[in-house]
Design a protein around this motif. Structure first.
Motif, mmCIF file in Angstrom:
data_model
loop_
_atom_site.group_PDB
_atom_site.id
_atom_site.type_symbol
_atom_site.label_atom_id
_atom_site.label_comp_id
_atom_site.label_asym_id
_atom_site.label_seq_id
_atom_site.Cartn_x
_atom_site.Cartn_y
_atom_site.Cartn_z
ATOM 1 N N GLN A 1 0.708 -1.111 0.128
ATOM 2 C CA GLN A 1 -0.133 -0.074 0.037
ATOM 3 C C GLN A 1 0.871 1.266 0.204
ATOM 4 O O GLN A 1 0.688 2.354 -0.825
ATOM 5 C CB GLN A 1 -0.846 -0.089 1.314
ATOM 6 N N ARG A 2 2.173 1.245 0.712
ATOM 7 C CA ARG A 2 2.992 2.441 0.742
ATOM 8 C C ARG A 2 3.647 2.540 -0.535
ATOM 9 O O ARG A 2 3.727 3.657 -0.969
ATOM 10 C CB ARG A 2 3.945 2.177 1.910
ATOM 11 N N CYS A 3 3.864 1.346 -1.271
ATOM 12 C CA CYS A 3 4.477 1.482 -2.540
ATOM 13 C C CYS A 3 3.301 2.027 -3.444
ATOM 14 O O CYS A 3 3.737 2.978 -4.512
ATOM 15 C CB CYS A 3 4.740 0.109 -3.038
ATOM 16 N N LEU A 4 2.153 1.680 -3.336
ATOM 17 C CA LEU A 4 1.038 2.173 -4.399
ATOM 18 C C LEU A 4 0.771 3.751 -4.098
ATOM 19 O O LEU A 4 0.796 4.475 -5.166
ATOM 20 C CB LEU A 4 -0.233 1.442 -3.987
ATOM 21 N N GLU A 5 1.033 4.134 -2.732
ATOM 22 C CA GLU A 5 0.988 5.859 -2.708
ATOM 23 C C GLU A 5 1.963 6.523 -2.948
ATOM 24 O O GLU A 5 2.018 7.548 -3.004
ATOM 25 C CB GLU A 5 0.472 5.895 -1.100
ATOM 26 N N SER A 6 3.148 5.938 -3.240
ATOM 27 C CA SER A 6 4.281 6.631 -3.746
ATOM 28 C C SER A 6 4.347 6.924 -5.098
ATOM 29 O O SER A 6 3.910 6.226 -5.842
ATOM 30 C CB SER A 6 5.737 5.712 -3.393
ATOM 31 N N PRO A 7 4.950 8.043 -5.385
ATOM 32 C CA PRO A 7 4.998 8.678 -6.648
ATOM 33 C C PRO A 7 5.673 7.781 -7.944
ATOM 34 O O PRO A 7 5.232 7.745 -8.888
ATOM 35 C CB PRO A 7 5.680 9.844 -6.485
ATOM 36 N N PHE A 8 6.524 6.896 -7.356
ATOM 37 C CA PHE A 8 7.259 6.043 -8.466
ATOM 38 C C PHE A 8 6.359 5.066 -9.015
ATOM 39 O O PHE A 8 6.688 4.178 -10.253
ATOM 40 C CB PHE A 8 8.401 5.356 -7.590
ATOM 41 N N SER A 9 5.434 4.601 -8.433
ATOM 42 C CA SER A 9 4.693 3.510 -8.681
ATOM 43 C C SER A 9 3.418 4.009 -9.657
ATOM 44 O O SER A 9 2.717 3.027 -10.506
ATOM 45 C CB SER A 9 3.661 2.918 -7.612
ATOM 46 N N ARG A 10 3.393 5.198 -10.173
ATOM 47 C CA ARG A 10 2.460 5.733 -11.015
ATOM 48 C C ARG A 10 0.939 5.153 -10.812
ATOM 49 O O ARG A 10 0.228 4.873 -11.703
ATOM 50 C CB ARG A 10 3.022 5.284 -12.391
ATOM 51 N N LYS A 11 0.548 4.970 -9.608
ATOM 52 C CA LYS A 11 -0.910 4.393 -9.075
ATOM 53 C C LYS A 11 -0.926 2.720 -9.800
ATOM 54 O O LYS A 11 -1.824 2.556 -9.885
ATOM 55 C CB LYS A 11 -1.843 5.410 -9.629
ATOM 56 N N LEU A 12 0.137 2.167 -10.021
ATOM 57 C CA LEU A 12 0.359 0.919 -10.396
ATOM 58 C C LEU A 12 0.612 0.133 -9.247
ATOM 59 O O LEU A 12 1.468 0.307 -8.431
ATOM 60 C CB LEU A 12 1.137 0.667 -11.287
ATOM 61 N N ASP A 13 -0.163 -1.254 -8.944
ATOM 62 C CA ASP A 13 0.218 -2.065 -7.866
ATOM 63 C C ASP A 13 1.409 -3.140 -8.500
ATOM 64 O O ASP A 13 1.901 -3.038 -9.494
ATOM 65 C CB ASP A 13 -1.057 -2.733 -7.411
ATOM 66 N N LEU A 14 1.748 -3.839 -7.505
ATOM 67 C CA LEU A 14 3.024 -4.732 -7.731
ATOM 68 C C LEU A 14 2.507 -5.904 -9.047
ATOM 69 O O LEU A 14 3.453 -5.845 -9.958
ATOM 70 C CB LEU A 14 3.370 -5.747 -6.728
ATOM 71 N N TRP A 15 1.607 -6.146 -9.096
ATOM 72 C CA TRP A 15 0.871 -7.324 -10.041
ATOM 73 C C TRP A 15 1.015 -6.464 -11.494
ATOM 74 O O TRP A 15 1.427 -7.250 -12.585
ATOM 75 C CB TRP A 15 -0.506 -7.868 -10.002
ATOM 76 N N SER A 16 0.664 -5.131 -11.507
ATOM 77 C CA SER A 16 0.877 -4.470 -12.912
ATOM 78 C C SER A 16 2.248 -4.434 -13.191
ATOM 79 O O SER A 16 2.407 -4.710 -14.555
ATOM 80 C CB SER A 16 0.272 -3.116 -12.587
ATOM 81 N N PHE A 17 3.175 -4.254 -12.760
ATOM 82 C CA PHE A 17 4.568 -4.431 -12.961
ATOM 83 C C PHE A 17 5.090 -5.864 -13.429
ATOM 84 O O PHE A 17 5.808 -5.878 -14.391
ATOM 85 C CB PHE A 17 5.480 -3.932 -11.862
ATOM 86 N N LEU A 18 4.457 -6.725 -12.603
ATOM 87 C CA LEU A 18 4.812 -8.273 -12.893
ATOM 88 C C LEU A 18 4.315 -8.750 -14.184
ATOM 89 O O LEU A 18 4.773 -9.731 -14.870
ATOM 90 C CB LEU A 18 4.634 -9.119 -11.809
ATOM 91 N N ASP A 19 3.247 -8.113 -14.658
ATOM 92 C CA ASP A 19 2.466 -8.457 -15.867
ATOM 93 C C ASP A 19 2.851 -7.569 -16.994
ATOM 94 O O ASP A 19 2.483 -8.018 -18.110
ATOM 95 C CB ASP A 19 0.866 -8.144 -15.724
ATOM 96 N N VAL A 20 3.855 -6.858 -17.155
ATOM 97 C CA VAL A 20 4.098 -5.929 -17.980
ATOM 98 C C VAL A 20 4.814 -6.735 -19.098
ATOM 99 O O VAL A 20 4.746 -6.613 -20.461
ATOM 100 C CB VAL A 20 5.042 -4.669 -17.476
ATOM 101 N N PRO A 21 5.723 -7.712 -18.739
ATOM 102 C CA PRO A 21 6.336 -8.618 -19.797
ATOM 103 C C PRO A 21 5.294 -9.139 -20.696
ATOM 104 O O PRO A 21 5.451 -9.243 -22.097
ATOM 105 C CB PRO A 21 7.315 -9.613 -19.053
#
Length: 494
Positions: free
Chosen positions: A257-277
């Motif tokens: 949740q802290r990562c989601l609220e941080s600017p670097f995440s661009r409002k994307l959760d972890l799974w969104s990054f894992l699904d990028v490939p």
């Protein structure tokens, strides 16, 4: 086997989107030394996404009631026809609070600005003095090649971010065990150098003026490397299940949740990054076709581009097949049988999971239904040893012997009876029925989908599964007939 008793139905399907709404109403009051006459005023109602306060402490402002809403991205990893791209839901909620005395607000720091990725164009990046010498088609071709290159750079940044901002801190802080992180992140590390290699080649092919003559030969040479994606994509179903399970841990949920609220995440959760490939993989055919579209027929790059398109289509189809088989195995291993009679050879032999998801029966009970290539399996989702399992609810239904009916809105009455009109029309929408007759017994289930589109997806999948089952039967009959004819011919010659 269930006799005609009561009919069943179902509701939402596909992967559910999870949304979290956090209410924050913190007000810090700073009173001046001198008492002033209190006056009542309406308090401004603002949503956090538009809140930007940077007033000096000596200026009188109104107290603020702040509401934030956050929604997480959940990309589905569903079976092919029901696969749905995750959606970001970000609702802005506001309300009016009771009148309160006028107070002095402290100096507040504006909320962190979300880091957004700028969309870059070739014509905006390089000096377009060259543009006067290029035709409109040539410029579009350069834009398409630049988009391919820029997409590689964005992908590499996202993969490195997933490792640096999520995996490494969770391992260092012991938020998850190393073997759990290895399961969730899979072979992500191996994908980074692969895409760095392509980006390097594309940049080397770029002239000093920013234009690129040919990319087809680069792609033909590089695309076989994408076989690495087989293991990564095949692991995604198990990775997603473990990640969802670990989110029940307060430490994991707080970190994410802290990562989601941080600017670097661009409002994307972890799974969104894992699904990028995976998202990038299925986009390659479109990108290459766009480059080919703007490539003249006599261009030396045309033949290589056509070859590259055929290669990537074949690679994507192969990875999709292996990923589907992996997903099918995963869910078959999660089935729980109440009795040995529920086990079916059609389940064991299935290699394809056509679709699955949550539906409701006509009593409103939630069921999880699986449509394998040859059998329909109705289950109830249960938690056992902190893991999600699927307990068989009724006897599996062979697809070849399944009958289905599309029920009109209002035709199904909750409780099992049918009539043309029903007082609570909203609750009787999006129903369909499946029936299985075996001997003197009848098994009938009425399912409710989440919406009309979802319902049609289920019906389309059932049609396709039945068509596939019939083709298999026809092929078996032909093979048997040919074998018999061959044997008869052999005997005749003898």
């Amino acid at each position: 086997m269930q006799s005609v008793g009561a009919e069943e139905t179902s509701g939402p399907m596909l992967q559910r989107k999870e949304s979290f709404s956090l209410l924050s109403t913190s007000e810090k009051w700073l009173f001046r030394g001198k008492k002033r006459k209190q006056r009542k005023r309406d308090v401004d109602s603002l949503s956090l996404c538009s809140l930007d306060i940077n007033e000096p402490s000596t200026k009188r402002v109104k107290p603020l009631s702040r509401v934030t809403s956050l929604a997480s991205l959940i990309p589905p990893v569903k079976a092919a026809p029901l696969k749905r791209i995750g959606q970001t839901l970000q609702r802005s909620i506001s309300f009016r609070s009771d009148c309160r005395p006028e107070i002095m607000a402290p100096r507040q720091i504006p909320p962190a600005v979300t880091k957004r990725r700028d969309s870059k164009l070739w014509s905006e990046t390089f000096d377009l003095g060259l543009g006067h010498m290029l035709s409109s088609r040539d410029i579009k071709r350069q834009e398409s090649i630049f988009e391919l290159s820029q997409g590689e750079q964005d992908l590499i940044e996202d993969l490195k971010l997933a490792k640096k901002a999520y995996r490494d801190p969770m391992l260092k802080l012991s938020i998850m065990a190393e073997h759990e992180l290895s399961q969730i992140f899979g072979t992500l590390d191996s994908l980074i150098p692969l895409h760095e290699d392509l980006l390097s080649r594309l940049r080397e092919a770029r002239k000093p003026d920013g234009s690129t003559d040919r990319v087809g030969h680069i792609l033909v040479d590089w695309l076989p490397c994408l076989d690495t994606y087989n293991s990564y994509c095949s692991n995604q179903v198990a990775a997603k299940a473990l990640l969802d399970h670990k989110k029940q841990d307060p430490r994991v949920q707080d970190f994410l949740q802290r990562c989601l609220e941080s600017p670097f995440s661009r409002k994307l959760d972890l799974w969104s990054f894992l699904d990028v490939p995976r998202s990038r993989l299925v986009k390659y055919p479109l990108l290459l076709r766009e480059i080919l579209k703007h490539t003249p027929n006599a261009h030396p790059d045309q033949q290589h581009l056509e070859e590259a398109i055929n290669m990537i289509q074949s690679i994507v189809a192969d990875i999709n097949t292996q990923t589907g088989e992996s997903e099918c195995r995963f869910y078959k291993e999660r089935l729980l049988y109440l009795e040995s009679g529920q086990k079916d050879l059609l389940i064991d032999s299935s290699r394809i999971l056509s679709c699955h998801g949550e539906l409701k029966n006509n009593r409103g009970a939630k069921l999880h239904v699986f449509l394998f290539q040859d059998v329909l399996v109705i289950t109830r989702a249960i938690t056992q040893n902190e893991q999600l399992w699927y307990q068989l609810y009724r006897q599996p239904i062979p697809v070849r012997e399944l009958e289905w009916e599309d029920l009109q809105d209002g035709e199904m009455r909750l409780g099992g009876s049918i009539r043309g009109a029903f007082s609570n029309h909203e609750r009787t929408k999006n129903f369909f029925r499946v029936v299985f007759r075996s001997g003197g017994q009848l098994q009938s289930h009425s399912f409710q989908a989440s919406d009309a589109f979802n319902k049609q997806q289920w019906l389309n999948c059932i049609r396709q599964a039945q068509a596939g089952a019939r083709r298999c039967v026809d092929c078996s009959v032909m093979d048997t007939t040919e074998a018999s004819l061959g044997l008869s011919t052999e005997r005749t010659h003898t």
